[in-house]
Design a protein around this motif. Structure first.
Motif, PDB file in Angstrom:
ATOM      1  N   VAL B   4       9.250 -10.006  -9.049  1.00  0.00           N
ATOM      2  CA  VAL B   4       8.600  -9.571  -7.819  1.00  0.00           C
ATOM      3  C   VAL B   4       7.110  -9.414  -8.104  1.00  0.00           C
ATOM      4  O   VAL B   4       6.726  -8.788  -9.100  1.00  0.00           O
ATOM      5  N   THR B   5       6.299  -9.961  -7.240  1.00  0.00           N
ATOM      6  CA  THR B   5       4.849  -9.882  -7.378  1.00  0.00           C
ATOM      7  C   THR B   5       4.272  -9.146  -6.178  1.00  0.00           C
ATOM      8  O   THR B   5       4.647  -9.412  -5.045  1.00  0.00           O
ATOM      9  N   GLN B   6       3.381  -8.214  -6.442  1.00  0.00           N
ATOM     10  CA  GLN B   6       2.709  -7.480  -5.376  1.00  0.00           C
ATOM     11  C   GLN B   6       1.214  -7.603  -5.540  1.00  0.00           C
ATOM     12  O   GLN B   6       0.708  -7.832  -6.640  1.00  0.00           O
ATOM     13  N   MET B   7       0.509  -7.423  -4.415  1.00  0.00           N
ATOM     14  CA  MET B   7      -0.936  -7.418  -4.499  1.00  0.00           C
ATOM     15  C   MET B   7      -1.390  -6.248  -5.346  1.00  0.00           C
ATOM     16  O   MET B   7      -0.790  -5.168  -5.324  1.00  0.00           O
ATOM     17  N   GLU B   8      -2.436  -6.474  -6.110  1.00  0.00           N
ATOM     18  CA  GLU B   8      -2.933  -5.423  -6.970  1.00  0.00           C
ATOM     19  C   GLU B   8      -3.687  -4.390  -6.149  1.00  0.00           C
ATOM     20  O   GLU B   8      -4.382  -4.700  -5.202  1.00  0.00           O
ATOM     21  N   GLY B   9      -3.549  -3.168  -6.561  1.00  0.00           N
ATOM     22  CA  GLY B   9      -4.321  -2.121  -5.907  1.00  0.00           C
ATOM     23  C   GLY B   9      -5.467  -1.684  -6.776  1.00  0.00           C
ATOM     24  O   GLY B   9      -5.796  -2.359  -7.756  1.00  0.00           O
ATOM     25  N   PRO B  10      -6.060  -0.569  -6.527  1.00  0.00           N
ATOM     26  CA  PRO B  10      -5.696   0.261  -5.377  1.00  0.00           C
ATOM     27  C   PRO B  10      -6.238  -0.296  -4.071  1.00  0.00           C
ATOM     28  O   PRO B  10      -7.230  -1.014  -4.054  1.00  0.00           O
ATOM     29  N   VAL B  11      -5.545   0.027  -3.009  1.00  0.00           N
ATOM     30  CA  VAL B  11      -5.980  -0.318  -1.671  1.00  0.00           C
ATOM     31  C   VAL B  11      -6.507   0.962  -1.020  1.00  0.00           C
ATOM     32  O   VAL B  11      -5.809   1.972  -1.000  1.00  0.00           O
ATOM     33  N   THR B  12      -7.727   0.890  -0.529  1.00  0.00           N
ATOM     34  CA  THR B  12      -8.339   2.050   0.117  1.00  0.00           C
ATOM     35  C   THR B  12      -8.640   1.695   1.565  1.00  0.00           C
ATOM     36  O   THR B  12      -9.320   0.700   1.828  1.00  0.00           O
ATOM     37  N   LEU B  13      -8.114   2.498   2.476  1.00  0.00           N
ATOM     38  CA  LEU B  13      -8.304   2.269   3.899  1.00  0.00           C
ATOM     39  C   LEU B  13      -8.752   3.547   4.582  1.00  0.00           C
ATOM     40  O   LEU B  13      -8.497   4.652   4.087  1.00  0.00           O
ATOM     41  N   SER B  14      -9.382   3.375   5.715  1.00  0.00           N
ATOM     42  CA  SER B  14      -9.696   4.529   6.555  1.00  0.00           C
ATOM     43  C   SER B  14      -8.506   4.820   7.460  1.00  0.00           C
ATOM     44  O   SER B  14      -7.699   3.920   7.757  1.00  0.00           O
ATOM     45  N   GLU B  15      -8.396   6.063   7.850  1.00  0.00           N
ATOM     46  CA  GLU B  15      -7.299   6.457   8.754  1.00  0.00           C
ATOM     47  C   GLU B  15      -7.313   5.581  10.000  1.00  0.00           C
ATOM     48  O   GLU B  15      -8.381   5.222  10.515  1.00  0.00           O
ATOM     49  N   GLU B  16      -6.131   5.215  10.462  1.00  0.00           N
ATOM     50  CA  GLU B  16      -5.889   4.391  11.640  1.00  0.00           C
ATOM     51  C   GLU B  16      -6.131   2.900  11.391  1.00  0.00           C
ATOM     52  O   GLU B  16      -5.989   2.095  12.315  1.00  0.00           O
ATOM     53  N   ALA B  17      -6.465   2.517  10.187  1.00  0.00           N
ATOM     54  CA  ALA B  17      -6.618   1.092   9.882  1.00  0.00           C
ATOM     55  C   ALA B  17      -5.262   0.421   9.781  1.00  0.00           C
ATOM     56  O   ALA B  17      -4.228   1.075   9.615  1.00  0.00           O
ATOM     57  N   PHE B  18      -5.281  -0.919   9.855  1.00  0.00           N
ATOM     58  CA  PHE B  18      -4.060  -1.721   9.715  1.00  0.00           C
ATOM     59  C   PHE B  18      -3.806  -1.977   8.230  1.00  0.00           C
ATOM     60  O   PHE B  18      -4.717  -2.289   7.476  1.00  0.00           O
ATOM     61  N   LEU B  19      -2.538  -1.851   7.851  1.00  0.00           N
ATOM     62  CA  LEU B  19      -2.162  -2.021   6.455  1.00  0.00           C
ATOM     63  C   LEU B  19      -1.274  -3.234   6.274  1.00  0.00           C
ATOM     64  O   LEU B  19      -0.314  -3.432   7.023  1.00  0.00           O
ATOM     65  N   THR B  20      -1.594  -4.038   5.257  1.00  0.00           N
ATOM     66  CA  THR B  20      -0.688  -5.071   4.767  1.00  0.00           C
ATOM     67  C   THR B  20      -0.663  -5.001   3.262  1.00  0.00           C
ATOM     68  O   THR B  20      -1.726  -5.003   2.628  1.00  0.00           O
ATOM     69  N   ILE B  21       0.523  -4.925   2.693  1.00  0.00           N
ATOM     70  CA  ILE B  21       0.702  -5.034   1.248  1.00  0.00           C
ATOM     71  C   ILE B  21       1.618  -6.233   1.019  1.00  0.00           C
ATOM     72  O   ILE B  21       2.770  -6.246   1.451  1.00  0.00           O
TER      73      ILE B  21
END
Lengths: 116, 112
Positions: B4-21
């Protein structure tokens, strides 16, 4: 419900000593528990499957004499790292499966082992 | 072997942003696919799952669709909250609920 605890959460030991990590299912009985190891920024790797009242099944490459697993009751499994070395430093996570199903694993919070 | 491969993080978002991992897998047969979440100091918790192609798992505003043609199981959420800050693990199992293969995890930080 379906809470799994681990103790200790963090342990530091000297090279050559042994350390025991406990995994308990707090509100259910678990005939099967699993032990995982996680290196920094890497996946959880299954080390062994622990069945109550019988010998654990180890994954290929895991030394059974070094990582002793005992599943003595329906709520407790222990992992003992014997003659620990610095390369055994890692994050150890257990999970438990509810006796009789459904087949879903509930994970403990993990134990960080540091060997100096 | 299976992986299984996942995108590397860290992912930093502002509140209410759209998330895709992103999550992609390699496996023989027809695995079940899972997303687990680990909040600070806690164990992994099952977030959602899908057991066959085109199934969509959803929970707490998160969704993921089992895409066999692209061997993917991307996690999405329309509006993230600070409380979603955690590490997210994609995983597969060919013995439903047992013998997991986990991705490395993606740390998400949501800022107010």
């Amino acid at each position: 419900g379906a809470v799994v605890s681990q103790h200790p959460s963090w342990v530091i030991c000297k090279s050559g000593t042994s350390v025991k990590i406990e995994c308990r299912s707090l509100d259910f009985q678990a005939t099967t528990m699993f032990w995982y190891r996680q290196f920094p920024k890497q996946s959880l790797m299954l080390m062994a499957t622990s069945n109550e009242g019988s010998k654990a099944t180890y994954e290929q490459g895991v030394e059974k004499d070094k990582f002793l697993i005992n599943h003595a009751s329906l709520t407790l499994s222990t992992l003992t790292v014997t003659s620990a070395h610095p390369e055994d430093s890692s994050f150890y996570i257990c999970s438990a499966e509810i006796a009789g199903g459904p087949y879903e694993q509930y994970f403990g919070p993990g134990t960080r082992l540091t060997v100096t | 072997g299976d992986s299984v491969t996942q995108m590397e993080g860290p992912v930093t978002l502002s509140e209410e942003a759209f998330l895709t991992i992103n999550c992609t897998y390699t496996a023989t047969g027809y695995p079940s696919l899972f997303w687990y979440v680990q909040y600070p100091g806690e164990g992994l918790q099952l977030l959602l799952k899908a057991t066959k192609a085109d199934d969509k798992g959803s929970n707490k505003g998160f969704e993921a669709t089992y895409r066999k043609e692209t061997t993917s199981f991307h996690l999405e959420k329309g509006s993230v909250q600070v409380s979603d800050s955690a590490v997210y693990f994609c995983a597969l199992s060919k013995d439903y609920g047992q013998n997991f293969v986990f991705g490395p995890g993606t740390r998400l930080s949501v800022l107010p």
